[in-house]
Scaffold this motif. Structure first.
Motif, PDB file in Angstrom:
ATOM      1  N   VAL A 130       0.983  -1.180   0.105  1.00 34.76           N
ATOM      2  CA  VAL A 130      -0.646   0.293   0.256  1.00 34.76           C
ATOM      3  C   VAL A 130       0.750   1.089   0.039  1.00 34.76           C
ATOM      4  O   VAL A 130       0.611   2.439  -0.888  1.00 34.76           O
ATOM      5  N   ALA A 131       1.976   1.379   1.068  1.00 37.23           N
ATOM      6  CA  ALA A 131       3.074   2.514   1.245  1.00 37.23           C
ATOM      7  C   ALA A 131       3.568   2.686  -0.976  1.00 37.23           C
ATOM      8  O   ALA A 131       3.286   3.593  -0.879  1.00 37.23           O
ATOM      9  N   ARG A 132       3.968   1.609  -1.317  1.00 36.64           N
ATOM     10  CA  ARG A 132       4.200   1.565  -3.097  1.00 36.64           C
ATOM     11  C   ARG A 132       3.250   2.248  -3.481  1.00 36.64           C
ATOM     12  O   ARG A 132       3.373   3.095  -4.739  1.00 36.64           O
ATOM     13  N   GLN A 133       2.362   1.805  -3.555  1.00 33.74           N
ATOM     14  CA  GLN A 133       1.103   2.460  -4.179  1.00 33.74           C
ATOM     15  C   GLN A 133       0.590   3.375  -3.994  1.00 33.74           C
ATOM     16  O   GLN A 133       0.067   4.529  -5.105  1.00 33.74           O
ATOM     17  N   ILE A 148      -8.989   1.464   6.579  1.00 33.04           N
ATOM     18  CA  ILE A 148      -7.306   1.013   8.176  1.00 33.04           C
ATOM     19  C   ILE A 148      -7.300   0.058   8.437  1.00 33.04           C
ATOM     20  O   ILE A 148      -5.531   0.225   8.287  1.00 33.04           O
ATOM     21  N   GLU A 149      -7.738  -1.043   9.094  1.00 31.59           N
ATOM     22  CA  GLU A 149      -7.417  -2.426   9.529  1.00 31.59           C
ATOM     23  C   GLU A 149      -6.432  -2.962   8.881  1.00 31.59           C
ATOM     24  O   GLU A 149      -5.387  -3.115   8.626  1.00 31.59           O
ATOM     25  N   TYR A 150      -7.464  -2.713   7.025  1.00 32.16           N
ATOM     26  CA  TYR A 150      -6.870  -3.819   6.553  1.00 32.16           C
ATOM     27  C   TYR A 150      -5.691  -3.013   5.146  1.00 32.16           C
ATOM     28  O   TYR A 150      -4.913  -4.085   4.953  1.00 32.16           O
ATOM     29  N   ILE A 151      -5.236  -1.863   5.477  1.00 32.80           N
ATOM     30  CA  ILE A 151      -4.057  -1.153   5.189  1.00 32.80           C
ATOM     31  C   ILE A 151      -2.887  -1.239   6.122  1.00 32.80           C
ATOM     32  O   ILE A 151      -1.957  -0.420   5.467  1.00 32.80           O
ATOM     33  N   THR A 152      -3.153  -1.526   7.933  1.00 35.44           N
ATOM     34  CA  THR A 152      -2.128  -1.273   8.406  1.00 35.44           C
ATOM     35  C   THR A 152      -1.896  -2.339   9.143  1.00 35.44           C
ATOM     36  O   THR A 152      -2.536  -3.754   9.058  1.00 35.44           O
TER      37      THR A 152
END
Length: 151
Positions: free
Chosen positions: A13-16, A46-50
């Motif tokens: 997600v950070a890369r995206q 938020i839970e999904y991406i962290t």
């Protein structure tokens, strides 16, 4: 007084979202504003991406790096640095899903925490809802970003 929340974002997600950090910030901002079922949906996003906070590792690293600093004290999940001669103080609270940093005075005290955190995890995303400020503690290098996109 400055208030920050810090989350570890999943690396893909950070890369995206490299270069589009405002989209992440507005997700967290909306989560703060809304109520009811919409809040629950945003919480799940938020839970999904962290990722969960590696509390034990963070506790060890903070203690190891900060014990040599005058004005540092720790009580359970709270770490405080106080520099009296500069009228500055920062407190870092370690939660299960996020870190919460409150600081006043010079930016030096919060920077001490940020420098340690960026060594522990490459994808810490920090933001201040009050000031609408946000960003990565350790930004992706442009060449890393390009290499990841070529895979």
């Amino acid at each position: 007084m400055r208030h920050y929340e810090l989350y570890i974002v999943e690396e893909d997600v950070a890369r995206q979202y490299y270069g589009q950090e405002s989209k992440l910030f507005y997700l967290f901002l909306e989560h703060e504003k809304v109520r009811g079922s919409q809040k629950e949906i945003l919480r799940k996003q938020i839970e999904y991406i962290t990722k969960p906070i590696p509390s034990l590792l963070l506790q060890q690293k903070l203690k190891q790096d900060l014990t040599k600093i005058d004005g540092y004290r720790k009580k359970k999940n709270n770490h405080v640095i106080e520099i009296a001669e500069r009228d500055s103080k920062a407190e870092l609270v370690i939660g299960a899903d996020a870190l919460y940093l409150t600081a006043k005075g010079t930016y030096e005290v919060e920077t001490l925490f940020f420098e340690i955190l960026r060594k522990v995890e490459p994808s810490f995303f920090a933001f201040s809802i009050d000031d609408h400020r946000f960003g990565w503690l350790k930004p992706l290098k442009q060449e890393d970003f390009l290499r990841m996109n070529q895979v």
